[in-house]
Design a protein around this motif. Structure first.
Motif, short mmCIF file in Angstrom:
data_model
loop_
_atom_site.label_atom_id
_atom_site.label_comp_id
_atom_site.label_asym_id
_atom_site.label_seq_id
_atom_site.Cartn_x
_atom_site.Cartn_y
_atom_site.Cartn_z
N GLY A 103 0.96 -1.30 -0.31
CA GLY A 103 0.01 0.45 -0.27
C GLY A 103 0.86 1.71 -0.02
N ALA A 104 2.15 1.32 -0.35
CA ALA A 104 3.03 2.28 -0.79
C ALA A 104 2.27 3.22 -1.78
CB ALA A 104 3.99 2.12 -1.51
N SER A 105 2.58 5.22 -1.28
CA SER A 105 1.78 5.99 -1.88
C SER A 105 2.78 6.12 -2.86
CB SER A 105 1.79 6.33 -0.79
OG SER A 105 0.54 6.97 -0.45
N ALA A 106 4.43 6.24 -2.56
CA ALA A 106 5.80 6.48 -3.47
C ALA A 106 6.83 5.02 -3.58
CB ALA A 106 6.06 7.65 -3.12
N ILE A 107 6.63 5.30 -5.24
CA ILE A 107 8.58 4.61 -5.13
C ILE A 107 9.86 5.76 -4.87
CG2 ILE A 107 9.83 3.32 -6.32
CD1 ILE A 107 7.27 2.66 -7.74
N VAL A 108 10.44 5.88 -4.22
CA VAL A 108 11.68 6.62 -3.77
C VAL A 108 12.70 6.36 -4.66
CG1 VAL A 108 13.00 7.86 -2.30
CG2 VAL A 108 10.59 7.37 -1.31
N THR A 109 13.09 6.98 -6.06
CA THR A 109 13.94 6.74 -6.93
C THR A 109 14.47 6.85 -7.52
OG1 THR A 109 13.71 5.56 -8.87
CG2 THR A 109 11.73 6.17 -9.15
N PHE A 110 15.60 7.56 -8.24
CA PHE A 110 16.49 8.09 -8.43
C PHE A 110 16.06 7.84 -10.45
CE2 PHE A 110 19.50 8.09 -5.87
CZ PHE A 110 20.00 8.99 -5.60
N ASN A 111 14.91 6.91 -10.93
CA ASN A 111 14.51 6.65 -12.28
C ASN A 111 13.42 6.92 -12.85
OD1 ASN A 111 17.64 5.55 -13.10
ND2 ASN A 111 17.27 4.08 -12.29
N GLY A 112 12.80 7.78 -12.40
CA GLY A 112 11.47 8.16 -12.63
C GLY A 112 10.72 7.56 -13.61
N LYS A 113 11.77 7.98 -14.63
CA LYS A 113 11.23 7.25 -16.26
C LYS A 113 10.91 5.60 -16.32
CE LYS A 113 16.09 7.20 -17.99
NZ LYS A 113 16.03 5.83 -16.79
N ASP A 114 11.56 5.38 -15.36
CA ASP A 114 11.57 3.89 -15.24
C ASP A 114 10.06 3.22 -15.11
OD1 ASP A 114 13.78 3.56 -16.33
OD2 ASP A 114 14.55 2.86 -14.74
N PHE A 115 9.50 3.94 -13.85
CA PHE A 115 8.18 4.07 -13.44
C PHE A 115 7.34 5.25 -14.64
CE2 PHE A 115 11.26 2.23 -10.55
CZ PHE A 115 10.55 1.41 -10.23
N PRO A 116 6.58 5.04 -15.85
CA PRO A 116 5.73 5.36 -15.90
C PRO A 116 4.43 6.10 -15.11
CG PRO A 116 5.69 3.45 -17.69
CD PRO A 116 6.63 3.75 -16.22
N VAL A 117 4.17 7.19 -15.04
CA VAL A 117 3.09 7.92 -14.72
C VAL A 117 1.54 6.78 -14.68
CG1 VAL A 117 1.64 10.05 -14.19
CG2 VAL A 117 3.73 10.24 -13.85
N SER A 118 1.72 6.79 -15.77
CA SER A 118 0.46 6.30 -16.96
C SER A 118 -0.01 4.13 -15.76
CB SER A 118 -0.02 5.80 -18.10
OG SER A 118 1.47 4.94 -18.52
N GLU A 119 0.87 3.73 -15.54
CA GLU A 119 0.93 2.94 -15.33
C GLU A 119 0.81 2.95 -13.29
OE1 GLU A 119 0.96 -1.90 -14.96
OE2 GLU A 119 0.54 -0.46 -16.67
N LEU A 120 1.16 3.38 -12.80
CA LEU A 120 1.77 3.27 -11.56
C LEU A 120 0.28 4.85 -11.14
CD1 LEU A 120 4.10 3.82 -11.47
CD2 LEU A 120 5.23 5.37 -10.35
#
Length: 191
Positions: A103-120
């Motif tokens: 139930g995380a609200s966020a993924i803390v990452t340097f690679n935001g581009k690897d996690f498309p907004v449309s999927e998240l």
């Protein structure tokens, strides 16, 4: 009181010791719930071992210390979600699966581009760069980042780190905003 705001730390933010150490100190603040998985541990440990030659057994001690420091951080039971997720790099699916499971609200990452907004957004998750995340945490409780930096700097005893070296290390870890903030409050960091 511990917050219910939950974040997953991606392996890339646990790779560097300076950032990992500061994040661990902040995880003890109770302002958010830090989470990770065995796959995330394996990923950052393997990357360090492959890139530096540090034996994995030394890194296992760090992993075990992390798990003891934040006892509820380990996410399990996410594996069955992995195959249903669609990310540009299939090797990142385990991170999103763990985020969904806990139930995380966020993924803390340097690679935001690897996690498309449309999927998240389908799962109510977003990414957060660690520099922004740490500044947001400080916004919840002004001074908590300075307190965490003081505690973190105390870990570096052999050799001890000057305030300047500590702040420079934070900057080199990819956290220019946090480094700038710490530079402004450096008087608070003195022993």
């Amino acid at each position: 009181m511990i917050s219910t705001f939950t974040v997953i730390f991606d392996a890339n933010v646990l790779y560097g010791s300076r950032l990992r150490s500061l994040l661990m100190e902040l995880s003890l603040s109770g302002l958010f719930r830090a989470r990770w998985s065995a796959d995330i541990h394996r990923e950052w440990m393997t990357a360090i071992s492959n890139n530096t030659g540090i034996d994995v057994t030394r890194l296992e001690k760090v992993r075990d210390d992390m798990d003891r420091a934040v006892p509820d951080a380990m996410v399990t039971g996410y594996e069955e979600l992995i195959t249903a997720l669609n990310l540009p790099d299939p090797d990142d699916r385990h991170v999103l699966a763990a985020a969904i499971r806990c139930g995380a609200s966020a993924i803390v990452t340097f690679n935001g581009k690897d996690f498309p907004v449309s999927e998240l957004t389908r799962y109510g998750v977003h990414t957060k760069h660690p520099d922004e995340f740490i500044r947001d945490v400080d916004g919840l409780d002004p001074g908590v980042v300075a307190e965490a930096a003081i505690a973190d700097r105390r870990h570096y005893q052999n050799p001890p780190l000057s305030i300047e070296d500590y702040i420079d290390g934070i900057r080199k870890a990819g956290l220019p905003m946090v480094a700038s903030h710490l530079d402004k409050v450096r008087v608070l960091l003195a022993d």
